[in-house]
Design an enzyme around this catalytic site. Structure first.
Site, PDB file in Angstrom:
ATOM      1  N   HIS A   1     -18.096   5.978  22.696  1.00  0.00           N
ATOM      2  CA  HIS A   1     -16.987   7.108  22.033  1.00  0.00           C
ATOM      3  C   HIS A   1     -17.062   8.036  23.598  1.00  0.00           C
ATOM      4  CE1 HIS A   1     -20.501   9.827  23.016  1.00  0.00           C
ATOM      5  NE2 HIS A   1     -21.175   8.855  21.829  1.00  0.00           N
TER       6      HIS A   1
HETATM    7  P1  TYD Z   1     -24.071  11.171  18.477  1.00  0.00           P
HETATM    8  O1  TYD Z   1     -23.274  11.550  19.851  1.00  0.00           O
HETATM    9  O2  TYD Z   1     -22.147   9.779  18.082  1.00  0.00           O
HETATM   10  O3  TYD Z   1     -24.600   9.507  18.642  1.00  0.00           O
HETATM   11  P2  TYD Z   1     -24.263   8.404  20.343  1.00  0.00           P
HETATM   12  O4  TYD Z   1     -23.405   8.780  20.849  1.00  0.00           O
HETATM   13  O5  TYD Z   1     -25.811   8.350  20.844  1.00  0.00           O
HETATM   14  O6  TYD Z   1     -24.727   7.314  19.174  1.00  0.00           O
HETATM   15  O7  TYD Z   1     -24.531  11.359  17.779  1.00  0.00           O
HETATM   16  C1  TYD Z   1     -25.246  11.328  16.202  1.00  0.00           C
HETATM   17  C2  TYD Z   1     -25.552  12.296  16.005  1.00  0.00           C
HETATM   18  O8  TYD Z   1     -25.735  13.462  16.497  1.00  0.00           O
HETATM   19  C3  TYD Z   1     -23.936  12.850  15.142  1.00  0.00           C
HETATM   20  O9  TYD Z   1     -24.147  13.423  13.827  1.00  0.00           O
HETATM   21  C4  TYD Z   1     -24.113  14.216  15.734  1.00  0.00           C
HETATM   22  C5  TYD Z   1     -25.199  14.218  16.654  1.00  0.00           C
HETATM   23  N1  TYD Z   1     -25.994  15.357  17.672  1.00  0.00           N
HETATM   24  C6  TYD Z   1     -26.543  16.435  17.397  1.00  0.00           C
HETATM   25  O10 TYD Z   1     -25.951  17.497  16.133  1.00  0.00           O
HETATM   26  N2  TYD Z   1     -26.357  17.257  18.561  1.00  0.00           N
HETATM   27  C7  TYD Z   1     -26.034  16.480  20.130  1.00  0.00           C
HETATM   28  O11 TYD Z   1     -26.292  17.009  20.305  1.00  0.00           O
HETATM   29  C8  TYD Z   1     -25.964  14.995  20.090  1.00  0.00           C
HETATM   30  C9  TYD Z   1     -25.954  14.194  21.251  1.00  0.00           C
HETATM   31  C10 TYD Z   1     -25.839  14.694  18.417  1.00  0.00           C
END
Ligand code: TYD
Length: 130
Positions: free
Chosen positions: A51
């Site tokens: 993303h």
């Molecule tokens: P995401 O940022 O999509 O993970 P990555 O990019 O590392 O694969 O986040 C995964 C899940 O965690 C999403 O449902 C949101 C949650 N999340 C939070 O609640 N707080 C945060 O600070 C982060 C980074 C994610």
């Protein structure tokens, strides 16, 4: 420098008792930290991220182990291998990013200048390119 990712070398306080590194705003980071999170226990072959952020900037450090940060600016891809705790990668907003190729027991530390907001995510690559 604006909107370009770049590696930031961190201070290294060498000590026979064990080494110490740090980062802070003004000194090493180009932004004030609003949030810290980390990614760990990644099963072999898994990919995190995939993303971009509309506004949020990040700084990523491999506190332990190694992994690749793959960035795409809409035109070209560039890959950084992070494998030491005394440097990290600054990732500006509006850059597509994935974390992959995690070594066993690796630990990715990420600090950002914004609190978590799903509204700030761009999760569709075609959308991102537009
Ligand atoms: P995401 O940022 O999509 O993970 P990555 O990019 O590392 O694969 O986040 C995964 C899940 O965690 C999403 O449902 C949101 C949650 N999340 C939070 O609640 N707080 C945060 O600070 C982060 C980074 C994610």
């Amino acid at each position: 420098m604006n909107n370009q990712p770049y590696l930031i070398n961190l201070p290294k306080i060498l000590d026979e008792r064990g080494n110490l590194s740090f980062f802070e705003h003004d000194g090493q980071l180009p932004f004030k930290i609003a949030r810290t999170y980390w990614i760990y226990d990644v099963p072999g072959g898994e990919v995190r991220g995939g993303h971009a952020f509309k506004e949020q900037q990040e700084f990523i450090v491999a506190l332990s182990g190694a992994f690749d940060v793959v960035l795409h600016d809409g035109e070209k891809e560039i890959k950084f291998n992070l494998n030491r705790s005394y440097y990290g990668l600054y990732v500006p907003n509006r850059i597509w990013r994935s974390l992959e190729n995690f070594s066993t027991n690796s630990l990715a530390l990420i600090v950002s200048d914004k609190q978590y907001s799903e509204d700030d995510y761009i999760r569709d690559f075609d959308n991102f390119k537009k």
